[in-house]
Scaffold this active site. Structure first.
Site, short mmCIF file in Angstrom:
data_model
loop_
_atom_site.label_atom_id
_atom_site.label_comp_id
_atom_site.label_asym_id
_atom_site.label_seq_id
_atom_site.Cartn_x
_atom_site.Cartn_y
_atom_site.Cartn_z
N LYS A 235 12.28 -0.10 5.44
CA LYS A 235 12.28 1.02 4.50
C LYS A 235 13.67 1.65 4.37
CE LYS A 235 7.44 2.45 4.70
NZ LYS A 235 6.49 3.53 5.05
N ASP B 229 4.47 11.73 9.53
CA ASP B 229 3.04 11.80 9.25
C ASP B 229 2.21 11.85 10.53
OD1 ASP B 229 3.41 9.27 10.21
OD2 ASP B 229 2.50 8.23 8.50
N CYS C 226 -3.54 10.06 6.75
CA CYS C 226 -3.65 9.65 5.35
C CYS C 226 -4.28 8.27 5.24
CB CYS C 226 -2.28 9.68 4.69
SG CYS C 226 -1.62 11.34 4.41
N ARG D 287 2.68 5.94 -3.59
CA ARG D 287 3.22 7.28 -3.39
C ARG D 287 4.68 7.28 -2.91
NH1 ARG D 287 0.48 5.13 0.37
NH2 ARG D 287 0.96 5.35 2.58
N SER E 8 0.81 -1.21 0.00
CA SER E 8 0.00 0.00 0.00
C SER E 8 0.85 1.27 0.00
CB SER E 8 -0.93 0.02 1.23
OG SER E 8 -0.17 0.03 2.43
#
Length: 380
Positions: free
Chosen positions: A211, A255, A315, A198, A194
């Site tokens: 990551k 975020d 988000c 982006r 997912s």
């Protein structure tokens, strides 16, 4: 004509003598000990002079740029500063200029670079550009405001990025491409499918990997000549100061509000510029917080308290158009490069909003909150 030249020389000598009498002079050995004790040693010679070498660990700021750049290198007027030039004359005059700006602990290296070399103290040569680097950064070298000196400055720069996700992805990629010498990334998450809508640092075949690992592979593939430092851990009150220390700029690619406040407070403490960005659905915003300059606002001046959850969904809850982090993250990279190169007008005291549906940018002026208990005068 000869008498006029003699008179001018006499006036210059008197001016230099007056400057020296009002500025503390240090021998090369004393300057080195002061540097070891935390003093900022600044070589104010021109780039063609420092190309042959300078004192190890010295900041290179050309005389004509000193007053403009000193705030970035020494935001605290009580920072100990030692200036050096070729023989000690230009630096004596420059020291008086810094004193007039309010710097209280400025000294002049007597004898300058010549005396430093004669004393046998450590030297270093600024990083040059080989043919490979010149080819890579050719378009930067063609820009008069950057050139070789600016590119060397980028290669010597260190940028910290909190988050290797939507905002951190384009910011890291463009800074790596630009030749920022070290990029430090912190993220404790793993790549999920997912994310890929982006988070362009990552690829499908690395789903499940940290990551930071995925990001380091991609950045090194783009530019193998830079250093990528990664931290696969959560940013916390216990580690934030140690992680961001010794960097030139901090990018907030997080975020969530707790991390944003954490980064803001640490940057205020360490007087580091913070490049903030946020996105949601079809909109985004960006600002530069440089509270260490003594008059600009910090993130808490904009958001003293986090908004209620219903007023600021994540988000994951509300969604985000995939290109939005690309727009804002790229703007964060642009602001970072401006800060590193001391170019243009960074978004200090300004919040830039982008509405993708309307195709419109608008700007909000930000002011420092005199009651802010994190950046207000006397609160630190």
């Amino acid at each position: 004509m000869s008498s006029e030249r003699t008179g001018s020389a006499d006036r210059l000598k008197a001016y230099l003598d007056e400057a020296r009498s009002q500025v503390r002079s240090l021998s090369p050995e004393q300057a080195r000990r002061a540097q070891d004790g935390g003093a900022l040693l600044i070589d104010i010679r021109e780039s063609w002079e420092t190309a042959g070498g300078s004192a190890a660990g010295a900041a290179l700021i050309e005389r004509g740029q000193l007053e403009l750049e000193i705030g970035r290198h020494a935001p605290d007027p009580d920072q100990s500063i030692v200036l050096m030039c070729e023989a000690g004359n230009r630096s004596a005059l420059s020291a008086r200029s810094l004193q007039a700006m309010g710097y209280r602990k400025v000294a002049n290296l007597s004898g300058g670079w010549n005396a430093w070399c004669q004393a046998g103290l450590p030297t270093e040569r600024p990083r040059g550009l080989d043919d490979r680097a010149r080819q890579r950064y050719l378009r930067h070298l063609a820009i008069e405001d950057i050139g070789e000196a600016g590119q060397r400055k980028l290669l010597d720069s260190r940028v910290f990025i909190a988050g290797a996700g939507g905002l951190g992805s384009p910011a890291a990629l463009y800074l790596a491409a630009a030749g920022v010498g070290q990029i430090s990334l912190v993220d404790d998450d793993r790549v999920e499918r997912s994310n890929l809508q982006r988070q362009i640092l990552h690829s499908d075949h690395l789903i499940g990997h940290p990551k930071t690992e995925s990001a380091a592979q991609r950045l090194h593939a783009l530019n193998p000549d830079i250093r990528v430092e990664t931290f696969s851990e959560r940013l916390t009150q216990a580690n934030v100061d140690a992680l961001i220390r010794d960097h030139d700029v901090v990018i907030d690619g997080s975020d969530n509000f707790p991390t944003r406040y954490l980064l803001n407070d640490a940057c205020v403490r360490q007087r580091l510029p913070l490049v903030y960005g946020a996105v949601l659905r079809f909109a985004g915003q960006i600002a530069v917080f440089r509270a260490g300059d003594g008059h600009s606002p910090c993130y808490r001046c904009l958001f003293p308290q986090p908004p209620a959850p219903e007023d600021s969904p994540s988000c994951a809850e509300a969604g985000v158009l995939g290109v939005m982090p690309g727009v804002i993250g790229t703007l964060q990279a642009a602001e970072t490069l401006k800060l590193l190169l001391d170019l243009g007008q960074p978004l200090v005291s300004r919040l830039l909003h982008y509405d993708a549906l309307a195709g419109r940018f608008r700007e909000t002026r930000l002011v420092r909150d005199p009651n802010c208990n994190h950046c207000a005068s006397g609160s630190r």
